[in-house]
Design a protein around this motif. Structure first.
Motif, PDB file in Angstrom:
ATOM      1  N   SER A 268     -27.733   1.629  -8.698  1.00  9.15           N
ATOM      2  CA  SER A 268     -26.481   2.805  -8.060  1.00  9.15           C
ATOM      3  C   SER A 268     -27.187   3.952  -7.658  1.00  9.15           C
ATOM      4  O   SER A 268     -26.567   4.767  -7.487  1.00  9.15           O
ATOM      5  CB  SER A 268     -25.775   2.607  -9.762  1.00  9.15           C
ATOM      6  OG  SER A 268     -25.583   1.530 -10.247  1.00  9.15           O
ATOM      7  N   ARG A 269     -28.379   4.337  -8.562  1.00  9.54           N
ATOM      8  CA  ARG A 269     -28.967   5.481  -7.989  1.00  9.54           C
ATOM      9  C   ARG A 269     -29.619   5.626  -7.070  1.00  9.54           C
ATOM     10  O   ARG A 269     -29.491   6.666  -6.104  1.00  9.54           O
ATOM     11  CB  ARG A 269     -30.095   6.171  -8.835  1.00  9.54           C
ATOM     12  CG  ARG A 269     -29.538   5.967 -10.291  1.00  9.54           C
ATOM     13  CD  ARG A 269     -31.082   6.218 -11.301  1.00  9.54           C
ATOM     14  NE  ARG A 269     -29.778   7.030 -12.736  1.00  9.54           N
ATOM     15  CZ  ARG A 269     -30.791   7.771 -13.735  1.00  9.54           C
ATOM     16  NH1 ARG A 269     -32.478   7.142 -13.553  1.00  9.54           N
ATOM     17  NH2 ARG A 269     -30.513   8.204 -14.606  1.00  9.54           N
ATOM     18  N   MET A 270     -29.743   4.079  -6.162  1.00  6.20           N
ATOM     19  CA  MET A 270     -29.854   4.623  -4.540  1.00  6.20           C
ATOM     20  C   MET A 270     -29.086   4.458  -3.837  1.00  6.20           C
ATOM     21  O   MET A 270     -28.789   5.230  -2.713  1.00  6.20           O
ATOM     22  CB  MET A 270     -31.340   3.187  -5.370  1.00  6.20           C
ATOM     23  CG  MET A 270     -31.152   1.587  -4.598  1.00  6.20           C
ATOM     24  SD  MET A 270     -31.837   0.604  -4.049  1.00  6.20           S
ATOM     25  CE  MET A 270     -30.810  -0.589  -3.860  1.00  6.20           C
ATOM     26  N   VAL A 271     -28.042   3.816  -4.007  1.00  6.79           N
ATOM     27  CA  VAL A 271     -26.187   3.542  -3.525  1.00  6.79           C
ATOM     28  C   VAL A 271     -25.863   4.705  -3.090  1.00  6.79           C
ATOM     29  O   VAL A 271     -25.571   5.737  -2.516  1.00  6.79           O
ATOM     30  CB  VAL A 271     -25.570   2.489  -3.899  1.00  6.79           C
ATOM     31  CG1 VAL A 271     -24.737   2.706  -3.504  1.00  6.79           C
ATOM     32  CG2 VAL A 271     -26.495   0.788  -3.436  1.00  6.79           C
ATOM     33  N   GLU A 272     -25.350   5.773  -4.436  1.00  7.35           N
ATOM     34  CA  GLU A 272     -24.657   6.505  -4.712  1.00  7.35           C
ATOM     35  C   GLU A 272     -24.173   7.719  -3.737  1.00  7.35           C
ATOM     36  O   GLU A 272     -23.960   8.565  -3.206  1.00  7.35           O
ATOM     37  CB  GLU A 272     -24.784   7.020  -6.088  1.00  7.35           C
ATOM     38  CG  GLU A 272     -23.583   7.819  -7.243  1.00  7.35           C
ATOM     39  CD  GLU A 272     -22.261   7.868  -6.162  1.00  7.35           C
ATOM     40  OE1 GLU A 272     -21.352   9.215  -6.061  1.00  7.35           O
ATOM     41  OE2 GLU A 272     -21.725   6.889  -5.996  1.00  7.35           O
ATOM     42  N   PRO A 273     -26.428   8.524  -3.470  1.00  6.50           N
ATOM     43  CA  PRO A 273     -26.242   9.507  -3.135  1.00  6.50           C
ATOM     44  C   PRO A 273     -26.386   8.770  -0.964  1.00  6.50           C
ATOM     45  O   PRO A 273     -25.956   9.845  -0.479  1.00  6.50           O
ATOM     46  CB  PRO A 273     -27.529   9.527  -2.941  1.00  6.50           C
ATOM     47  CG  PRO A 273     -28.279   9.104  -3.917  1.00  6.50           C
ATOM     48  CD  PRO A 273     -27.316   8.216  -4.439  1.00  6.50           C
ATOM     49  N   PHE A 274     -26.018   7.382  -1.307  1.00  6.05           N
ATOM     50  CA  PHE A 274     -25.965   7.320   0.836  1.00  6.05           C
ATOM     51  C   PHE A 274     -24.836   7.141   0.730  1.00  6.05           C
ATOM     52  O   PHE A 274     -24.393   7.407   1.693  1.00  6.05           O
ATOM     53  CB  PHE A 274     -26.408   5.920   0.252  1.00  6.05           C
ATOM     54  CG  PHE A 274     -26.626   5.082   2.005  1.00  6.05           C
ATOM     55  CD1 PHE A 274     -27.216   5.435   2.761  1.00  6.05           C
ATOM     56  CD2 PHE A 274     -25.897   4.156   1.485  1.00  6.05           C
ATOM     57  CE1 PHE A 274     -27.058   5.138   4.393  1.00  6.05           C
ATOM     58  CE2 PHE A 274     -26.172   3.314   3.083  1.00  6.05           C
ATOM     59  CZ  PHE A 274     -26.775   4.126   4.355  1.00  6.05           C
ATOM     60  N   VAL A 275     -23.535   6.639  -0.179  1.00  4.69           N
ATOM     61  CA  VAL A 275     -22.260   6.794  -0.001  1.00  4.69           C
ATOM     62  C   VAL A 275     -21.287   7.146  -0.848  1.00  4.69           C
ATOM     63  O   VAL A 275     -20.077   6.699  -0.218  1.00  4.69           O
ATOM     64  CB  VAL A 275     -21.972   5.074  -0.172  1.00  4.69           C
ATOM     65  CG1 VAL A 275     -22.445   4.006   0.912  1.00  4.69           C
ATOM     66  CG2 VAL A 275     -22.092   4.419  -1.720  1.00  4.69           C
ATOM     67  N   ARG A 276     -21.290   7.657  -1.451  1.00  2.00           N
ATOM     68  CA  ARG A 276     -20.743   8.585  -3.031  1.00  2.00           C
ATOM     69  C   ARG A 276     -19.090   7.626  -3.196  1.00  2.00           C
ATOM     70  O   ARG A 276     -18.355   8.060  -2.860  1.00  2.00           O
ATOM     71  CB  ARG A 276     -20.373  10.045  -2.063  1.00  2.00           C
ATOM     72  CG  ARG A 276     -21.457  10.589  -1.535  1.00  2.00           C
ATOM     73  CD  ARG A 276     -21.228  12.386  -1.137  1.00  2.00           C
ATOM     74  NE  ARG A 276     -22.401  12.836  -0.635  1.00  2.00           N
ATOM     75  CZ  ARG A 276     -23.532  12.889  -1.189  1.00  2.00           C
ATOM     76  NH1 ARG A 276     -23.643  13.260  -2.663  1.00  2.00           N
ATOM     77  NH2 ARG A 276     -24.333  13.756  -1.175  1.00  2.00           N
ATOM     78  N   ALA A 277     -19.523   6.628  -3.632  1.00  2.00           N
ATOM     79  CA  ALA A 277     -18.497   5.831  -4.162  1.00  2.00           C
ATOM     80  C   ALA A 277     -18.020   5.888  -5.269  1.00  2.00           C
ATOM     81  O   ALA A 277     -17.303   5.837  -5.803  1.00  2.00           O
ATOM     82  CB  ALA A 277     -19.279   4.329  -3.950  1.00  2.00           C
ATOM     83  N   GLY A 278     -19.202   7.552  -6.033  1.00  3.29           N
ATOM     84  CA  GLY A 278     -18.414   7.332  -7.314  1.00  3.29           C
ATOM     85  C   GLY A 278     -19.239   6.616  -8.541  1.00  3.29           C
ATOM     86  O   GLY A 278     -18.511   6.842  -9.469  1.00  3.29           O
ATOM     87  N   TYR A 279     -20.063   5.819  -8.539  1.00  5.26           N
ATOM     88  CA  TYR A 279     -20.956   5.337  -9.315  1.00  5.26           C
ATOM     89  C   TYR A 279     -21.212   6.027 -10.913  1.00  5.26           C
ATOM     90  O   TYR A 279     -21.787   7.110 -10.704  1.00  5.26           O
ATOM     91  CB  TYR A 279     -21.783   5.063  -8.692  1.00  5.26           C
ATOM     92  CG  TYR A 279     -21.156   3.137  -7.500  1.00  5.26           C
ATOM     93  CD1 TYR A 279     -20.176   2.772  -7.515  1.00  5.26           C
ATOM     94  CD2 TYR A 279     -21.860   2.501  -7.311  1.00  5.26           C
ATOM     95  CE1 TYR A 279     -19.609   2.435  -6.608  1.00  5.26           C
ATOM     96  CE2 TYR A 279     -22.240   1.067  -6.214  1.00  5.26           C
ATOM     97  CZ  TYR A 279     -21.062   1.147  -6.200  1.00  5.26           C
ATOM     98  OH  TYR A 279     -20.730   0.139  -5.402  1.00  5.26           O
ATOM     99  N   ASP A 280     -21.190   5.063 -12.204  1.00  6.52           N
ATOM    100  CA  ASP A 280     -22.033   6.339 -13.089  1.00  6.52           C
ATOM    101  C   ASP A 280     -23.085   5.852 -12.723  1.00  6.52           C
ATOM    102  O   ASP A 280     -23.840   5.025 -13.435  1.00  6.52           O
ATOM    103  CB  ASP A 280     -21.059   5.781 -14.134  1.00  6.52           C
ATOM    104  CG  ASP A 280     -22.119   6.422 -15.616  1.00  6.52           C
ATOM    105  OD1 ASP A 280     -22.495   7.249 -15.250  1.00  6.52           O
ATOM    106  OD2 ASP A 280     -21.215   6.276 -16.592  1.00  6.52           O
ATOM    107  N   THR A 281     -23.747   6.619 -12.562  1.00  4.32           N
ATOM    108  CA  THR A 281     -25.499   6.956 -12.087  1.00  4.32           C
ATOM    109  C   THR A 281     -26.026   6.595 -13.513  1.00  4.32           C
ATOM    110  O   THR A 281     -27.349   6.673 -13.672  1.00  4.32           O
ATOM    111  CB  THR A 281     -26.202   7.768 -11.179  1.00  4.32           C
ATOM    112  OG1 THR A 281     -25.921   9.353 -11.914  1.00  4.32           O
ATOM    113  CG2 THR A 281     -25.104   7.490  -9.967  1.00  4.32           C
ATOM    114  N   GLU A 282     -25.686   7.274 -14.519  1.00  8.07           N
ATOM    115  CA  GLU A 282     -26.475   6.960 -16.056  1.00  8.07           C
ATOM    116  C   GLU A 282     -26.605   5.836 -16.774  1.00  8.07           C
ATOM    117  O   GLU A 282     -27.038   5.407 -17.802  1.00  8.07           O
ATOM    118  CB  GLU A 282     -25.691   8.618 -16.864  1.00  8.07           C
ATOM    119  CG  GLU A 282     -26.137   9.805 -16.104  1.00  8.07           C
ATOM    120  CD  GLU A 282     -27.642   9.928 -16.260  1.00  8.07           C
ATOM    121  OE1 GLU A 282     -28.083   9.806 -16.845  1.00  8.07           O
ATOM    122  OE2 GLU A 282     -27.963  10.564 -15.134  1.00  8.07           O
TER     123      GLU A 282
END
Length: 495
Positions: A268-282
């Motif tokens: 999640s943490r490697m993907v979220e900055p890439f696509v900004r899908a709204g994933y809970d990175t915590e």
């Protein structure tokens, strides 16, 4: 990066084969200069590379048969290749062989909306089938992450799946018929456009055979109606074990989601900055659960799944409210592999399948392996059907890290077998998992695989030395018993 160390091909042999191929193909269909063949030296498993002797790009069935005739007469190995998006080295060339690319066989021959099927050549892209069927409210269900580029011929070779394979099945469940060419130059049709076909079910044996049995010339695929509605739940868990158990709970509740995927915190943490899908990175893990069908069916299924997920310990639940948001949720999962480049110079993508009830145990096992091998692992799973895609992160420029990544991957596959699973779900064996075949299968089972191979390809010219290990290899790998210096079944071929 590893370049295969094989004996150099003599100039005379190269010239002999090139001349024979030029005699039956237009000049633009034969590539032999190193700068022209370099793009074909590997598939998506780029850690292993080998320049082919020659690459051919036939543009018709007749040209494919002409290539097979030349290679059979001159005893030249052939490696079939689609788009090269495979991840197991199945399309890696052989130094003294020919790569046969089906890229120019890229026509949609017929699309029958009434019968809900399409007849396509092997070089047609997976996504192009759905694009052509869209005006009729239909689409092709299997959707690998590489669907924008991968071709249907390669999908047949690897029995590809995708995020919606839980409900709609793998390639084998969505192909009705394959028209293929044998090494002898015969054209054979496996399966049928009718509900059943006479004789042995060789279609199921051919799909997933990684180019070892024949060359795909044409494929008839099923088309399914595009659902009237689809929505996705994104559920967050503060414990990976709870997330894994939630997957089993959803299925146990009698719900078959259109898609049921799992990603751990690293993913999640490697993907979220890439696509900004709204994933809970915590969150320690997130689940993506999709419902599709009529609006009423979707509403009911979303409600039921949300209740199961909350009971399983989901700390937060978000439900897509528009098609754009649904696609955004999925974009992170679809882009997990390229996003790995944000946090690691290299990654090694594994592909094993396990019973769903053991998801939590396997996740815990992979966490322990991270410490054992000194490498990080981002876990991305087709959780609904137990197909794992751990991404082992490493740096090939650092001494010994590739070897450790391979050992890490082998341990994951051994654990999959230990819990009652298998060493591959949709990426194939290729060269990547050939030693792990020795872990899973007995000598008798390997003998059965070779017998099927010999029935289709007695000279072993089609993608040799891939997918099925010899007994000698298994003995060297330490996974086959040798008694008195003799292997069991000494009559098993060593090709």
């Amino acid at each position: 990066m590893t370049t295969q160390s094989t004996p150099a091909v003599s100039p005379e042999r190269r010239q002999q084969v090139a001349a024979a191929l030029h005699a039956v193909l237009p000049p633009t269909c034969v590539l032999s200069a190193p700068e022209d063949t370099r793009p074909y030296e590997c598939d998506g498993l780029s850690a292993y590379r080998q320049l082919p002797m020659i690459v051919v790009l036939p543009a018709s069935e007749e040209q494919v048969l002409a290539v097979l005739d030349v290679c059979r007469r001159l005893h030249v190995p052939i490696v079939p290749r689609g788009a090269g998006t495979g991840l197991s080295g199945g399309a890696m060339p052989i130094a003294d062989g020919v790569v046969l690319s089906t890229a120019r066989l890229n026509k949609i021959v017929r699309l029958d909306a009434y019968s809900r099927m399409a007849v396509v050549q092997p070089g047609v892209r997976n996504l192009a089938i759905s694009e052509a069927a869209a005006p009729y409210g239909l689409y092709y269900a299997p959707d690998p992450s590489s669907q924008i580029a991968c071709t249907i011929g390669g999908n047949v070779a690897e029995n590809s799946g995708g995020v919606h394979c839980l409900k709609y099945g793998l390639t084998v469940h969505n192909v009705l018929r394959v028209r293929m060419a044998t090494i002898e130059g015969d054209i054979v049709e496996l399966g049928s456009e009718a509900p059943d076909a006479p004789g042995l079910d060789l279609l199921a044996a051919f799909i997933g055979s990684e180019g070892m049995l024949g060359i795909v010339l044409e494929v008839t695929v099923k088309l399914v109606p595009k659902p009237a509605a689809a929505r996705v739940i994104m559920a967050s868990f503060d414990d990976v074990t709870a997330g894994g158990n939630a997957v089993a709970d959803v299925i146990a509740a009698g719900i078959i989601p259109a898609g049921l995927e799992m990603m751990d915190r690293t993913s999640s943490r490697m993907v979220e900055p890439f696509v900004r899908a709204g994933y809970d990175t915590e969150a320690a893990a997130i689940l993506l659960c999709e419902a599709d069908g009529t609006a009423a069916e979707v509403e009911e299924e979303i409600t039921r799944m949300a209740a199961v997920l909350r009971a399983a310990g989901a700390g937060a639940i978000a439900v897509s409210t528009s098609e754009a948001e649904r696609l955004k949720f999925w974009s992170g999962r679809k882009n997990a592999f390229p996003a790995a480049g944000r946090i690691s110079p290299d990654y090694y993508c594994m592909d094993g399948t396990i019973p769903r009830k053991h998801l939590a145990r396997v996740l815990q096992g992979i966490a322990a392996m991270e410490h054992k091998h000194g490498l990080r692992c981002a876990n991305v799973f087709h959780a609904g059907d137990g197909n794992l895609h751990p991404l082992i992160l490493f740096d090939a420029n650092q001494p010994d890290e590739l070897r450790r990544a391979e050992a890490f991957g082998a341990d994951i596959l051994a654990l999959c077998v230990e819990v009652g699973g298998t060493i591959t779900g949709e990426h194939g064996v290729g060269i990547e998992k050939i030693d792990s075949m020795c872990v899973q299968f007995t000598a008798a089972e390997l003998n059965a695989f070779f017998a099927l191979k010999r029935a289709f390809d007695p000279l072993s010219l089609l993608n040799p030395d891939k997918a099925i290990p010899t007994l000698n290899r298994c003995a060297e790998f330490g996974k086959m018993r040798v008694t008195g210096g003799v292997l069991p079944h000494p009559d098993l071929p060593r090709f």
